[in-house]
Design a protein around this motif. Structure first.
Motif, mmCIF file in Angstrom:
data_model
loop_
_atom_site.group_PDB
_atom_site.id
_atom_site.type_symbol
_atom_site.label_atom_id
_atom_site.label_comp_id
_atom_site.label_asym_id
_atom_site.label_seq_id
_atom_site.Cartn_x
_atom_site.Cartn_y
_atom_site.Cartn_z
ATOM 1 N N ARG A 13 42.605 39.769 28.617
ATOM 2 C CA ARG A 13 43.233 39.182 29.804
ATOM 3 C C ARG A 13 44.686 39.618 29.930
ATOM 4 O O ARG A 13 45.140 40.021 31.014
ATOM 5 N N GLN A 72 39.135 38.155 32.842
ATOM 6 C CA GLN A 72 40.259 37.436 33.434
ATOM 7 C C GLN A 72 39.914 35.957 33.527
ATOM 8 O O GLN A 72 38.748 35.596 33.679
ATOM 9 N N ARG A 125 41.247 32.422 35.521
ATOM 10 C CA ARG A 125 42.075 31.932 36.626
ATOM 11 C C ARG A 125 41.816 30.450 36.833
ATOM 12 O O ARG A 125 40.756 29.938 36.486
ATOM 13 N N ASP A 172 41.723 27.754 40.063
ATOM 14 C CA ASP A 172 41.779 27.426 41.493
ATOM 15 C C ASP A 172 41.720 28.620 42.432
ATOM 16 O O ASP A 172 42.137 28.517 43.592
ATOM 17 N N SER A 173 41.185 29.749 41.993
ATOM 18 C CA SER A 173 41.066 30.887 42.908
ATOM 19 C C SER A 173 39.726 30.909 43.633
ATOM 20 O O SER A 173 39.559 31.631 44.615
ATOM 21 N N GLU A 191 38.169 29.258 35.859
ATOM 22 C CA GLU A 191 37.202 30.315 36.171
ATOM 23 C C GLU A 191 37.311 31.471 35.184
ATOM 24 O O GLU A 191 38.411 31.884 34.813
ATOM 25 N N TRP A 249 36.222 35.411 34.750
ATOM 26 C CA TRP A 249 35.795 36.580 35.520
ATOM 27 C C TRP A 249 35.572 37.760 34.582
ATOM 28 O O TRP A 249 36.361 37.991 33.665
ATOM 29 N N TYR A 299 40.285 27.191 27.908
ATOM 30 C CA TYR A 299 41.533 27.436 28.638
ATOM 31 C C TYR A 299 41.990 26.178 29.371
ATOM 32 O O TYR A 299 43.193 25.878 29.437
ATOM 33 N N GLN A 319 48.846 27.019 35.937
ATOM 34 C CA GLN A 319 48.939 28.403 35.487
ATOM 35 C C GLN A 319 48.244 28.545 34.135
ATOM 36 O O GLN A 319 48.437 27.729 33.233
ATOM 37 N N VAL A 320 47.450 29.586 33.978
ATOM 38 C CA VAL A 320 46.686 29.809 32.754
ATOM 39 C C VAL A 320 47.597 30.077 31.570
ATOM 40 O O VAL A 320 48.566 30.847 31.682
#
Length: 242
Positions: free
Chosen positions: A88, A95, A97, A99-100, A142, A144, A181, A233-234
């Motif tokens: 990442r 990746q 994230r 709230d995307s 999330e 990805w 996370y 923020q991650v």
């Protein structure tokens, strides 16, 4: 008998929830507006019902919770998290994230599973929680892979209380990665407890355990008065990556 709620009917006291037949069932009816959902969560109540049923409201006793300091990371998941975090940070295939793709996460959670039908998450449920998301009270974590959403989790955040709702995985351990996370972020922001609602072996394997409803409500009443979390923020999952 449980009470029927109209749109303007307040929730009954959770102490009146059923103890037999359907333990924890409190009321039926009302609606799934963001305002009603917020009121429910502030009182330790959650909706849970199948397609074709009226809206059913629950307050279970005991209550399954995951204390963020007790999140259990297996050796294999720890190894996976180190790989994902390294990738990442390097901008690689993996990746994570927040709230995307909130609605996409909800719909993935609602989809049929390999070992059974779809979940109880209906279009009305999705609409209600997407309303909470627009107001800043519902959030998704999330995972990805190669630009595709392969795992995630979502829930409701009020003050320093987080209510977990559902998770999904399209590749091995993707839901656990999302949760790791999420737990790291919540710990960093002073959230001590994630509401898991009902007891399952899967949740227990991750460190969740049941507590008395009275203890849950005492923690909730204090936590929801604390400042709301805004900067989603991650950060690296703790203590697995590094």
């Amino acid at each position: 008998m449980i009470p029927w709620l109209d749109h303007d009917t307040p929730f009954p006291d959770v102490s009146t929830a059923l103890t037999q037949d359907a333990p924890g069932l409190l009321a039926a009816g009302a609606d799934l507006s963001p305002e009603r959902l917020l009121l429910a969560y502030q009182h330790g109540i959650f909706p849970w019902f199948s397609e074709g049923q009226p809206i059913l409201w629950w307050s279970t006793d005991p209550r399954m919770v995951l204390k963020t300091a007790q999140f259990r990371i297996s050796d294999s998941l720890r190894k996976t998290l180190r790989k994902v975090e390294k990738d990442r940070l390097a901008g690689g295939r993996w990746q994570v994230r927040f709230d995307s793709a909130f609605e996409q996460v909800m719909r993935a959670c609602a989809a049929p599973r390999k070992d059974g039908p779809g979940t109880w998450i209906s279009d009305d449920i999705i609409a209600g929680y997407c309303g909470l998301h627009r107001l800043g009270y519902a959030h998704s974590a999330e995972v990805w892979l190669d630009g595709h959403l392969v795992g995630g989790a979502y829930g409701v955040s009020i003050g320093k209380m987080f209510y977990g709702e559902s998770m999904f995985a399209h590749v091995t351990d993707a839901s656990k990665i999302a949760l790791a996370y999420l737990v790291a972020f919540l710990r960093e922001h002073g959230v001590q407890m994630i509401d898991c609602q009902q007891e399952t072996g899967h949740l227990a394997s991750l460190g969740a355990a049941p507590i008395a409803r009275t203890a849950f409500l005492a923690h909730l009443r204090h936590s929801i008065t604390l400042p709301q979390i805004h900067d989603w923020q991650v950060i690296a999952p703790l203590p697995a990556a590094g």
